[in-house]
Design a protein around this motif. Structure first.
Motif, short mmCIF file in Angstrom:
data_model
loop_
_atom_site.label_atom_id
_atom_site.label_comp_id
_atom_site.label_asym_id
_atom_site.label_seq_id
_atom_site.Cartn_x
_atom_site.Cartn_y
_atom_site.Cartn_z
N GLY A 10 0.79 -1.22 0.00
CA GLY A 10 0.00 0.00 0.00
C GLY A 10 0.83 1.27 0.00
O GLY A 10 0.34 2.34 -0.39
N ALA A 11 2.10 1.16 0.40
CA ALA A 11 2.97 2.34 0.43
C ALA A 11 3.44 2.77 -0.96
O ALA A 11 4.10 3.81 -1.09
N TRP A 12 3.11 1.99 -2.00
CA TRP A 12 3.43 2.44 -3.37
C TRP A 12 2.75 3.77 -3.68
O TRP A 12 3.18 4.51 -4.57
N GLY A 13 1.69 4.08 -2.97
CA GLY A 13 1.00 5.35 -3.19
C GLY A 13 1.88 6.55 -2.93
O GLY A 13 1.59 7.66 -3.42
N GLU A 14 2.97 6.37 -2.16
CA GLU A 14 3.90 7.45 -1.87
C GLU A 14 4.85 7.74 -3.04
O GLU A 14 5.60 8.71 -3.00
N HIS A 15 4.78 6.92 -4.09
CA HIS A 15 5.78 6.99 -5.15
C HIS A 15 5.20 7.38 -6.50
O HIS A 15 5.78 7.12 -7.54
N THR A 16 4.04 8.00 -6.47
CA THR A 16 3.46 8.60 -7.67
C THR A 16 2.70 9.85 -7.26
O THR A 16 2.19 9.93 -6.13
N THR A 17 2.66 10.80 -8.17
CA THR A 17 1.81 11.98 -7.93
C THR A 17 0.41 11.77 -8.46
O THR A 17 -0.44 12.64 -8.34
N GLY A 18 0.18 10.60 -9.05
CA GLY A 18 -1.14 10.26 -9.57
C GLY A 18 -1.97 9.50 -8.55
O GLY A 18 -1.61 9.37 -7.38
N ALA A 19 -3.08 8.95 -9.01
CA ALA A 19 -3.99 8.20 -8.14
C ALA A 19 -3.35 6.87 -7.74
O ALA A 19 -2.50 6.32 -8.45
N PHE A 20 -3.78 6.37 -6.58
CA PHE A 20 -3.29 5.07 -6.11
C PHE A 20 -4.45 4.25 -5.57
O PHE A 20 -5.38 4.78 -4.94
N GLU A 21 -4.37 2.94 -5.82
CA GLU A 21 -5.36 2.00 -5.29
C GLU A 21 -4.64 0.72 -4.90
O GLU A 21 -3.70 0.29 -5.59
N LEU A 22 -5.05 0.12 -3.81
CA LEU A 22 -4.52 -1.17 -3.37
C LEU A 22 -5.59 -2.23 -3.55
O LEU A 22 -6.74 -2.05 -3.11
N ARG A 23 -5.21 -3.35 -4.17
CA ARG A 23 -6.11 -4.49 -4.28
C ARG A 23 -5.44 -5.71 -3.65
O ARG A 23 -4.30 -6.02 -3.97
N THR A 24 -6.17 -6.36 -2.76
CA THR A 24 -5.64 -7.50 -2.03
C THR A 24 -6.37 -8.77 -2.44
O THR A 24 -7.60 -8.77 -2.58
N TYR A 25 -5.61 -9.84 -2.62
CA TYR A 25 -6.15 -11.13 -3.04
C TYR A 25 -5.75 -12.20 -2.03
O TYR A 25 -4.75 -12.06 -1.33
N SER A 26 -6.49 -13.27 -1.98
CA SER A 26 -6.09 -14.38 -1.12
C SER A 26 -4.86 -15.05 -1.72
O SER A 26 -4.67 -15.07 -2.94
N GLY A 27 -4.01 -15.57 -0.85
CA GLY A 27 -2.84 -16.29 -1.32
C GLY A 27 -1.54 -15.69 -0.84
O GLY A 27 -1.51 -14.64 -0.20
N GLY A 28 -0.46 -16.42 -1.14
CA GLY A 28 0.87 -16.00 -0.72
C GLY A 28 1.58 -15.19 -1.78
O GLY A 28 0.95 -14.42 -2.53
N HIS A 29 2.89 -15.39 -1.90
CA HIS A 29 3.68 -14.53 -2.77
C HIS A 29 3.28 -14.66 -4.24
O HIS A 29 3.35 -13.68 -4.99
N PHE A 30 2.87 -15.85 -4.65
CA PHE A 30 2.50 -16.05 -6.05
C PHE A 30 0.98 -16.10 -6.23
O PHE A 30 0.46 -16.82 -7.08
N PHE A 31 0.29 -15.26 -5.45
CA PHE A 31 -1.17 -15.13 -5.59
C PHE A 31 -1.58 -14.75 -7.00
O PHE A 31 -2.67 -15.08 -7.46
N LEU A 32 -0.70 -14.05 -7.71
CA LEU A 32 -1.06 -13.53 -9.03
C LEU A 32 -1.38 -14.65 -10.01
O LEU A 32 -2.26 -14.51 -10.87
N THR A 33 -0.69 -15.78 -9.88
CA THR A 33 -0.88 -16.89 -10.81
C THR A 33 -2.34 -17.34 -10.85
O THR A 33 -2.85 -17.71 -11.92
N GLU A 34 -2.99 -17.33 -9.70
CA GLU A 34 -4.38 -17.79 -9.63
C GLU A 34 -5.37 -16.67 -9.91
O GLU A 34 -6.59 -16.89 -9.84
N ASN A 35 -4.88 -15.48 -10.21
CA ASN A 35 -5.78 -14.33 -10.35
C ASN A 35 -5.61 -13.59 -11.67
O ASN A 35 -5.90 -12.39 -11.75
N PHE A 36 -5.13 -14.27 -12.71
CA PHE A 36 -4.96 -13.61 -14.00
C PHE A 36 -6.29 -13.10 -14.56
O PHE A 36 -6.33 -12.07 -15.25
N ALA A 37 -7.39 -13.78 -14.26
CA ALA A 37 -8.69 -13.30 -14.74
C ALA A 37 -9.01 -11.94 -14.13
O ALA A 37 -9.50 -11.03 -14.81
N SER A 38 -8.73 -11.77 -12.84
CA SER A 38 -8.97 -10.49 -12.17
C SER A 38 -8.05 -9.41 -12.71
O SER A 38 -8.45 -8.25 -12.84
N VAL A 39 -6.80 -9.79 -13.02
CA VAL A 39 -5.86 -8.81 -13.58
C VAL A 39 -6.35 -8.36 -14.95
O VAL A 39 -6.28 -7.17 -15.29
#
Length: 247
Positions: A206-235
């Motif tokens: 969530g602290a990535w919001g400190e590194h842009t002057t634009g809008a920021f949003e955080l999205r959280t998914y279930s899972g560990g470090h490789f949660f993204l693999t199971e969430n390509f549809a959401s991406v």
């Protein structure tokens, strides 16, 4: 595509006249192939460009680059700004996406339309010591603890001989990485986090919001470090949300 682009960029599902490109940056030890399923899902409305780092797959004869800023320089040169793009990076790839975006943003209008940064702490929460591993045993233990696709290859002695130099190079790049100072990007940023990820918990992502002057949003998914693999549809859905693209 230029010779430099042919070395660095994979297009699994080329699209003629796509209104936007999604440029994907893989994790440490990962390759362009990690993004194949996402590319297939987004075709034909979005053309997916997957960055292929040296030392893996068809670039296996090349030595891995051990400086993250050098990697970012080479990728930025292979992807000159000009087309509407979204950058998506996971883990090490998130730091690379951020650094390439910073380089493109030095050209007026040259930065990406949005940054999707997954499974990585931002510069304000940077912990280089977490990536400093004393030997190969510690390195392999770290990678196994994170899970993810391809971890089983580490039990194959022949494959380990191919994978280990890549992992060494990537973790050396991470351990020596000093982020670009300041707030070099102004595009919208979306942080993607796994709720059970010990490497990059949602509070840190969530602290990535400190590194842009634009809008920021955080999205959280279930899972560990490789949660993204199971969430390509959401991406894929998220990409369509960010720009007015055909569904």
């Amino acid at each position: 595509m230029s010779e430099d682009q042919e070395r660095w960029i994979r297009r699994f599902h080329p699209v003629s006249g796509a209104p936007v490109e999604l440029v994907c940056f893989a994790h440490a030890g990962g390759s362009a192939a990690y993004w194949f399923a996402l590319s297939k899902r987004l075709t034909p409305g979005v053309e997916v460009l997957a960055v292929q780092y040296p030392g893996r797959q068809e670039r296996h004869r090349e030595a891995p680059l051990t400086q993250l800023h050098t990697l970012a320089d080479r990728i930025a040169a292979a992807l000159p700004p000009g087309r509407p793009r979204i950058f998506l990076g996971h883990s090490m790839g998130a730091s690379l996406a951020y650094e390439v975006a910073a380089r493109h943003s030095r050209t007026p209008g040259g930065g990406p339309a949005a940054l999707l940064l997954s499974g990585r702490r931002p510069p304000s929460r940077h912990r280089a010591d977490a990536d400093r591993l004393v030997d190969d045993r510690a390195l392999l233990a770290k990678v196994r603890s994170l899970g993810g696709t391809g971890t089983g290859l580490l039990d194959d002695h022949e494959m380990l001989g191919l994978v280990l130099p890549v992992l060494r190079g990537d973790y050396q790049a991470l351990a020596s990485y000093e982020p670009t100072a300041g707030t070099p990007v102004s595009c919208p940023v979306v942080g993607l986090a796994g709720a059970e990820d010990p490497e990059a918990p949602p509070d840190d992502v969530g602290a990535w919001g400190e590194h842009t002057t634009g809008a920021f949003e955080l999205r959280t998914y279930s899972g560990g470090h490789f949660f993204l693999t199971e969430n390509f549809a959401s991406v894929a859905d998220l990409v369509h949300e960010l720009l007015p693209l055909p569904a």
